[in-house]
Write a protein that holds these residues in place. Sequence first.
Motif, short mmCIF file in Angstrom:
data_model
loop_
_atom_site.label_atom_id
_atom_site.label_comp_id
_atom_site.label_asym_id
_atom_site.label_seq_id
_atom_site.Cartn_x
_atom_site.Cartn_y
_atom_site.Cartn_z
N LEU A 1 19.77 -3.19 -15.71
CA LEU A 1 20.27 -1.85 -15.39
C LEU A 1 20.72 -1.72 -13.93
CD1 LEU A 1 20.80 1.10 -16.11
CD2 LEU A 1 18.41 1.60 -15.65
N ILE A 2 19.86 -2.14 -13.01
CA ILE A 2 20.21 -1.92 -11.60
C ILE A 2 21.43 -2.77 -11.17
CG2 ILE A 2 19.38 -2.12 -9.21
CD1 ILE A 2 16.73 -0.93 -10.16
N PRO A 3 21.48 -4.06 -11.52
CA PRO A 3 22.72 -4.79 -11.20
C PRO A 3 23.98 -4.14 -11.78
CG PRO A 3 21.00 -6.34 -11.78
CD PRO A 3 20.44 -4.97 -12.01
N VAL B 1 16.86 6.53 -12.38
CA VAL B 1 17.02 5.36 -11.51
C VAL B 1 18.11 5.63 -10.45
CG1 VAL B 1 17.81 2.95 -11.45
CG2 VAL B 1 16.14 3.67 -13.15
N ARG C 1 16.73 -4.28 -20.12
CA ARG C 1 16.51 -3.22 -19.14
C ARG C 1 16.63 -3.75 -17.70
NH1 ARG C 1 14.43 2.24 -18.58
NH2 ARG C 1 14.53 2.53 -16.35
N ASN C 2 16.19 -5.00 -17.48
CA ASN C 2 16.26 -5.58 -16.14
C ASN C 2 17.69 -5.61 -15.58
OD1 ASN C 2 13.65 -6.10 -16.83
ND2 ASN C 2 13.62 -8.22 -16.14
N GLN D 1 24.73 -1.14 -9.65
CA GLN D 1 25.25 -1.55 -8.35
C GLN D 1 26.73 -1.89 -8.43
OE1 GLN D 1 22.32 -4.63 -7.72
NE2 GLN D 1 21.30 -3.50 -6.09
#
Lengths: 397, 173
Positions: free
Chosen positions: B27-29, B63, B24-25, B32
């Motif tokens: 996801l944001i990268p 998110v 899950r960590n 982006q």
Amino acid sequence: MTTIMNDITFSTAEAGAGLKAALEKGRADVIGVVRESAMRGRGGAGFPTGVKWNLAAGAQGDKKYVVCNADEGEPGTFKDRAILSEWADLVLEGMTIAGYAVGAAEGIVYLRGEYTYLVRQLEDALEKRREAGLLGENIQGKDGFNFDIHLHMGCGAYICGEETALIEALEGQRGEPRNRPPFPVNTGLNGCPTIVNNVETFAWASMILAKGPEWFKGIGTEKSSGPKLFSVSGDVDKPGVYEFPMGITVAELLKNVGGGGAKAVQIGGASGNCIPACEFSRAIAFEDVSTGGSIIVFGPERDMLKVAENFLEFFEDESCGQCTPCRIGNTRLLEGIRMLQTGHCSMKYLQELCKLGETMQLASKCGLGQSSPNAFLSIVKHFRNELMGRACVMVCK
Amino acid sequence: MLMTQQDKLMGELKALVEQHGTHRNALIPILQDVQKRYHAISDFAMQTIADLLGIHPVEVYSVVTFYAFLNEKYHGKFIIRLCRTISCEMAGKAAVARQLENDLDIKFGETTSDGRFTLEWANCIGMCDQGPAMLVNDQVFTKVTPEKVHDILEACEKAFGPHTMQTEEEHVL
């Protein structure tokens, strides 16, 4: 884009001296030195750094993390940008020392998306440190001390400067603050003990190890030790990044930056307090007017209502919306400002709004909501005559 | 065999997930990178990423809609973010804003019809000592004047050649 600065102690730092001194000591002694210095966090909240490190060191966990909060988003703050541009190595060294002290193997720099232009420079600095054996395995020959740092980019959210929101963002979630306790030193990133410190805090930690806690304590006041970097902007001759000892009075600071004739100074950014000229003898320190470093100066011609409006527009936009006092409160305060602008706000309603502000301070979940009414309340308190009874004019945006 | 746009996107998303991991960590990268390449994160992309990470698409949507730098709506090749916070306001951001709107013929929050420019407000970009300040993609411009707006836009136009249409974009001004 050159930033004006005065003499900043970081320039005198000897590269690697802090880490070398730390690795000669036991882990507990490193924390002891930081505790002895009585440094309080440079991000704004002012939690004692040594205490934080000690709690994380004592916490149980297979993994521990050291996070550098480089999500500098407070209006009027840019000292971390200057530190990362000029003295990134000192920050990375401070993180490494923290990693050693608390027993962490992984460090993360959470860099705000707006500072993407610093990425290449920071990656280079990290690579150089790896090549020099200052990051990686058995750092500087210290058996079993493994530590590396990587960058994580923010996505444009002020709230992620709050440490639990920052951790949520690192975990791929919405940046909504968590309930505390548990605190990150126990249950942080991925449920592991995590220390989150400001960029400047790590840089000072490195210098404290190199120069000793007595040096740091010898500067500043009893309750707010050490020097501090200030980001000065607004109506001054020389806006820029300045180092002053904690405890400096507002008047002295203004004299140094060419801010004569100021009508008010906003200390601590949008979430800070607005200090009128009659209180310029107050000290900038945790025991008096606290700040993470943001100093915004307002000249005699500035309309304080516009200032309050700007701050509330900021908070209305940046509130994460999770808790009601902050989500609705900031909207109501902003509406109140618009009523004042058109001269439609009764004193009774203004008093209601002030009560609402106090409720927000008490009832909001995190620091954003707790501090967002500060500027409004202090401006209403000190400049009431300026705000009330305005003629109804078209507001030209 | 003819490859559809969606097949192509799916392939690229799979590669991204492989690069960042399925935790899950990541996801944001991942998001982006999608934002950078496609200037938007489509419903299809959100659904695909959710499937690859084994989470509900609403998790991804929540998110994407939370962060200012992640968008469902298409954003131009050049995203101009003018700082609206107090120090930049006092330094004269209003005139710069007006000129940006005039020169681009759009309002804040809009994208030009040719898809080149998006104009947005930013909250404090940490250039308070040198305002008015703005970001064009990752590059920062300080002490912007209404007159300079034209030069900055011109430089963007010039940089907008065929080479910038590549998926791996380097926005050089």
